[in-house]
Motif scaffolding. Structure first.
Motif, PDB file in Angstrom:
ATOM      1  N   UNK A 262      -7.547  -0.170  -2.830  1.00  0.00           N
ATOM      2  CA  UNK A 262      -7.341  -1.358  -2.003  1.00  0.00           C
ATOM      3  C   UNK A 262      -6.017  -2.005  -2.381  1.00  0.00           C
ATOM      4  N   UNK A 263      -5.247  -2.331  -1.351  1.00  0.00           N
ATOM      5  CA  UNK A 263      -3.941  -2.954  -1.583  1.00  0.00           C
ATOM      6  C   UNK A 263      -3.539  -3.691  -0.318  1.00  0.00           C
TER       7      UNK A 263
ATOM      8  N   UNK B  40       0.785  -1.234   0.000  1.00  0.00           N
ATOM      9  CA  UNK B  40       0.000   0.000   0.000  1.00  0.00           C
ATOM     10  C   UNK B  40       0.825   1.296   0.000  1.00  0.00           C
TER      11      UNK B  40
ATOM     12  N   UNK C 166      -5.557  -2.573   7.220  1.00  0.00           N
ATOM     13  CA  UNK C 166      -5.306  -1.121   7.218  1.00  0.00           C
ATOM     14  C   UNK C 166      -4.739  -0.645   5.882  1.00  0.00           C
ATOM     15  N   UNK C 167      -4.831   0.656   5.665  1.00  0.00           N
ATOM     16  CA  UNK C 167      -4.204   1.240   4.467  1.00  0.00           C
ATOM     17  C   UNK C 167      -5.119   1.294   3.261  1.00  0.00           C
ATOM     18  N   UNK C 168      -6.445   1.191   3.454  1.00  0.00           N
ATOM     19  CA  UNK C 168      -7.351   1.230   2.295  1.00  0.00           C
ATOM     20  C   UNK C 168      -8.014   2.610   2.196  1.00  0.00           C
ATOM     21  N   UNK C 169      -8.468   2.915   0.987  1.00  0.00           N
ATOM     22  CA  UNK C 169      -9.211   4.168   0.778  1.00  0.00           C
ATOM     23  C   UNK C 169     -10.653   3.797   0.464  1.00  0.00           C
TER      24      UNK C 169
ATOM     25  N   UNK D 297      -5.099  -9.195  -0.457  1.00  0.00           N
ATOM     26  CA  UNK D 297      -5.700  -8.871  -1.764  1.00  0.00           C
ATOM     27  C   UNK D 297      -4.859  -9.512  -2.865  1.00  0.00           C
TER      28      UNK D 297
ATOM     29  N   UNK E 236      -1.218  -4.553   3.047  1.00  0.00           N
ATOM     30  CA  UNK E 236      -0.391  -3.882   4.049  1.00  0.00           C
ATOM     31  C   UNK E 236       0.467  -4.919   4.770  1.00  0.00           C
TER      32      UNK E 236
END
Lengths: 415, 293
Positions: free
Chosen positions: A305-306, A289, B272-275, A326, A308
Motif C-alpha cells: 500500500x502506498x 507507488x 489505485x496502485x495497491x497490491x 496513506x 498514488x
C-alpha cells in the motif's frame, strides 16, 4: 502421607555414534524409569544428553538403580554422571516464565560473558543457549527464565521485565550487537504475516536522501519544507503533505527521480526466503507507488500500500493524491485491514520499522523489530543494528546453515 | 439492490438471471475448466461480474459462462454506466515466445492474403494502429510492422480478432508459445527492455466501446482475451456463498438477501496502485470484508 518421588538425573557425554539414545533409554525403561525431561545435542561429532528420570514406579532402591545404570558407560563409551534429587528440587514447568533472546552481530570476545553477567545481576536463569551462526558473524539464541527475577520497588514484575529488556538492549548496543527478546509463548505462536515500513527498512538511506534532495532542489516551493525535517521519514511526510507543489510536473519526471531509489542489499532475497517460509509479506509506504510497484514486480509481495499521484490524460501531475492518503498514522488501519483479510491475530504479525514514533504499527504486533533505529530507548521487542536486513531471519529462528541453504537455492534459481 | 455512489461512478450491486446476460467475448477452455473445478468445490464467489446497463458482461465472462454450465440461475453482478470515463477499455496484447524471426509470421499472413507494412519505430506503429483500428501490430527487437487484411476477411472488429486468433493458432501449431499480457506494459521501458530476441509482441486491434456494445447486441463474440476493462472503483471481495445459487429462490428474495449480506460487511476504499492478495490493481478499489466479531 505420600512418598516422595525418586528422581535421578543422567548426564552423558562423548563421541557420537548411531544408537546411543536407544541404548540409554532402553536401559531406563527396563528399570521402570519414566523420562520426564530430556535434552540431547550433537555438535561436530560429539554427543551430550541430559535426562531427568522418575523411578517411583521401580521396586528397586536408589542405590540399586544407580548401580544398574553405571554400565551404560562401558556399553556406549560415554562418560556418565548420575545425580540423585529430591522431588522438591525439580521446578514445575508451569512456574517458568521463558523468553527467547537472540543476539547477533560481528563476533568479538566477551559477548557471552557480558550478557550472562547481566542476567546474573537480575537473578535470571539461562536455561538453554545455542549458537545459530559462527565465524566472523555471530548469532546466539538463549532461553531465559525470568520467574525468579529480582523486582525492585516501586516496579511491578512486568514493569521490571520491561526495564530489564531496555537494559539488555542498551548493553547489546554498547557491544555493537543486535538483540531481540520475545516471550516464548509468542515466539512459538506461528507467525504468518510480516509487514515492512518501506522507507525505513527496505530503501537504502543514502538513495532516499538523494531522492529527497533532488525533489527539494527541483520543486523549489517544497524544498524548504523538506529540508526543515531532520529524518527521511519526516521529509517524506513533508513531501506528501505538500504534494500540491508538484502540480504541473510530468509524472515521467518524477518516475525518473524514483530511479535514484535503491533497495538495501539482500532485500529481494529476504522477501523470497520469507515467502518460501510461508509468510505473507506486506509493504506499507507513505511515499509514492512507483517504487513499490518496482519491488512488487521483482519480488511478488502479497500486500503493498502506498500513495498514488493524480495525473491528467497527458500525464501531468494535478497536485493531488488519490484518496485515501496513506500516512504514518493510517498504516495501522491498513495493517488491521490485512489482518482481517488473512484472519490472523496481532500476535502472529512481525512488524519491521525504524522503531520511531512514526512506525505506529509496531505497538500492535506479536514481534516488533527496529531496523537501524536513530533513537535510543525503542519500545520494540528488538533492535537490528546490522546493515544486513536479511539478518532479521535469525530473529525468526533461522540458523546460518539454513539461511545459506535458502540463499544457495535462490542463486541456483536465478542462475 | 445495493448501491454505492462515488464521486466518479455509481455501482449497483445486484443478483441477475444468468440467462439475461450478453457476452461479447469467447472463453478459453483451460480457464473454464479451472473455474468449473473451483466453483464445484469452492464455497464462495469472491468478486461480482461487471455488466453494463444492457447486461453486457464487461468483466467476468468466464465466471458467467461457468455459472451457466453449472445451471446456476442467478449471478451476483455490479452494474455500471459503461460510457462513464472512469471505465477504461484496454486490450490484451499477445506475447509470442520461441519465435526465431518474423519470417514465420510473414508467411502465415501472406498465406491469408494479408500484408505486413514495416514502420520505423514504436511511435509510428502506435499512430498507424490508432488511425486504422482493425489493423494489428508486430514488434520484435527493432522490427515494427502493421498487419492488414482484405475487407472480405476483416470487415469489422469481431472479424479482426477472429483473424488474429487464426494466426495465433497457426503459430502455436508451429511450436510458438502464446501468452497474453495487458497492453499498458508496452509503454513500460522495463518491460520492453526485458523482451528477448526470440520473443515477439502482437499489438491487437484497438476497438472502441461502441464496437463492443454493437457486437454483444448482435450476439457476435470476439476472440478470447480481447478486451480488458478498467473499472475505477472496482468492487472486490464480496464473497457470496455459492450454495445460494443452487436454491430454488425468487430473484426478488435473493436480491434482498444479497443487499442485507453486503450491508453487514465493512467497506474499505483504496486508491489505485495497491497490491492485495498478490495482485496489483491499477484501479481505485472498494474492498468488502467481514466485520470482526
Amino acid at each position: 502421607m505420600s512418598e516422595k518421588r525418586k528422581i535421578i538425573t543422567l548426564s552423558a557425554i562423548g563421541v557420537d555414534s548411531p544408537g546411543l539414545v536407544s541404548k540409554i533409554t532402553t536401559k531406563i525403561f527396563q528399570m521402570s524409569g519414566n523420562i520426564i525431561d530430556v535434552e540431547e545435542i550433537c555438535r561436530r561429532g560429539l554427543f551430550s544428553i541430559f535426562l531427568i528420570i522418575d523411578f517411583s514406579a521401580s521396586k528397586k532402591s536408589i542405590d540399586e538403580i544407580t548401580h544398574a545404570l553405571k554400565p551404560i558407560e562401558n556399553e556406549t563409551g560415554l562418560k556418565v554422571i548420575l545425580g540423585i534429587h529430591d522431588e522438591d528440587e525439580i521446578t514445575d514447568l508451569t512456574e517458568k516464565e521463558d523468553y527467547i533472546v537472540t543476539v547477533l552481530g560481528i563476533d568479538q570476545p566477551g559477548i557471552m560473558a557480558n550478557i550472562s553477567t547481566f542476567f546474573r545481576k537480575y537473578n535470571i536463569n539461562i536455561e538453554d543457549c545455542r549458537m545459530i551462526a559462527r565465524g566472523k558473524f555471530f548469532a546466539m539464541e538463549m532461553v531465559i527464565d525470568t520467574s525468579k527475577m529480582i523486582t525492585e520497588p516501586p516496579y511491578s514484575h512486568n514493569e521490571a521485565i520491561e526495564k530489564m529488556k531496555d537494559g539488555l538492549k542498551d548493553l547489546c548496543t554498547g557491544l555493537n550487537q543486535s538483540v531481540i527478546i520475545q516471550s516464548e509463548d509468542i515466539y512459538k505462536r506461528v507467525k504468518k504475516l510480516i509487514v515492512f515500513d518501506v522507507e525505513s527498512t527496505l530503501i537504502q538511506d543514502l538513495s532516499l536522501k538523494n531522492f529527497l534532495e533532488k525533489i527539494a532542489k527541483t520543486v523549489k516551493p517544497i524544498g524548504s519544507k523538506i529540508e526543515s525535517e531532520h529524518s527521511n521519514q519526516g521529509k517524506i511526510q513533508a513531501l506528501v503533505k505538500n504534494v500540491s507543489a508538484l502540480k504541473g510536473m510530468p509524472v515521467s519526471d518524477l518516475k525518473k527521480f524514483c530511479k535514484i531509489l535503491q533497495l538495501n542489499t539482500g532485500t529481494l532475497e529476504l522477501i523470497q526466503i520469507l515467502k518460501s517460509m510461508g509468510f505473507k509479506v506486506a509493504l506499507l509506504s507513505s511515499g509514492f507507488n512507483f517504487f513499490i510497484k518496482r519491488i512488487f514486480e521483482a519480488a511478488s509481495v502479497d500486500y503493498a500500500f502506498s500513495n498514488t499521484l493524480k495525473a491528467d490524460e497527458h500525464g501531468i501531475i494535478t497536485g493531488e493524491l488519490e484518496k485515501p492518503v496513506i500516512t504514518n498514522t493510517t498504516k495501522n488501519e491498513i495493517l488491521e485491514f490485512i489482518m482481517n483479510l488473512e484472519n490472523i491475530s496481532s500476535d502472529q504479525v512481525v512488524a519491521v520499522g525504524d522503531g520511531s514514533t512514526l512506525s505506529h504499527f509496531r505497538k500492535t504486533v506479536g514481534l516488533s523489530i527496529a531496523f537501524k533505529p536513530d533513537e535510543t530507548g525503542m519500545k520494540t521487542d528488538g533492535i537490528l543494528s546490522s546493515d544486513r536486513i536479511i539478518s532479521m531471519l535469525y530473529f525468526l529462528g533461522i540458523s546460518k546453515s539454513e539461511l545459506d541453504k535458502y540463499l544457495t537455492r535462490i542463486n541456483r534459481k536465478s542462475a | 439492490m445495493f448501491c454505492i455512489k462515488t464521486k466518479s461512478l455509481e455501482l449497483r450491486l445486484e443478483v441477475i438471471p444468468v440467462e439475461s446476460l450478453f457476452r461479447h467475448e469467447d472463453t478459453l477452455p483451460h480457464v473454464v475448466d479451472e473455474l468449473l473445478l473451483e466453483f464445484r468445490n469452492w464455497a464462495n464467489l469472491q468478486n461480482p461480474i461487471i455488466v453494463d446497463e444492457n447486461n453486457i458482461i464487461l468483466d467476468g465472462n468466464h465466471r458467467a459462462f461457468v455459472f451457466k454450465e453449472l445451471k446456476f440461475k442467478y449471478i451476483p453482478a455490479c452494474r455500471i454506466n459503461y460510457f462513464n470515463k472512469r471505465v477504461g477499455l484496454r486490450y490484451w496484447f499477445r506475447l509470442l515466445e520461441n519465435i526465431k524471426s518474423a519470417d514465420l509470421l510473414k508467411q502465415i499472413v501472406e498465406d491469408m492474403n494479408g500484408k505486413l507494412h514495416q514502420v520505423d519505430d514504436q511511435e509510428t506503429l502506435k499512430k498507424t494502429l490508432k488511425n486504422n483500428n482493425l489493423d494489428c501490430g508486430v514488434q520484435q527487437g527493432n522490427f515494427y510492422a502493421s498487419i492488414r487484411f482484405n475487407k472480405d476477411l476483416v470487415h469489422d472488429a469481431v472479424s479482426a480478432y477472429a483473424v488474429l486468433a487464426e494466426i495465433q493458432d497457426k503459430l502455436v501449431q508451429e511450436g510458438v508459445k502464446l501468452k497474453y499480457f495487458p497492453c499498458q506494459h508496452m509503454y513500460e521501458t522495463k518491460f520492453c527492455s526485458e523482451l528477448k530476441e526470440c520473443e515477439m509482441v502482437i499489438w491487437t486491434p484497438q476497438i472502441t466501446k461502441e464496437m463492443v456494445v454493437a457486437a454483444a447486441k448482435r450476439k457476435k463474440v470476439f476472440a478470447p482475451r480481447t478486451t480488458r476493462h478498467l473499472i475505477s472503483p472496482r468492487p472486490l471481495n464480496v464473497n457470496v456463498p455459492l450454495y445460494w445459487f443452487k436454491e430454488n429462490i425468487s430473484l426478488e428474495e435473493i436480491n434482498q438477501r444479497f443487499s442485507q449480506f453486503l450491508a453487514s460487511k465493512n467497506l474499505e476504499h483504496f486508491g489505485p496502485g495497491q497490491v492485495i492478495d498478490g495482485r496489483y490493481y491499477g484501479e481505485e478499489l472498494l474492498f468488502f470484508f467481514d466485520k470482526k466479531q
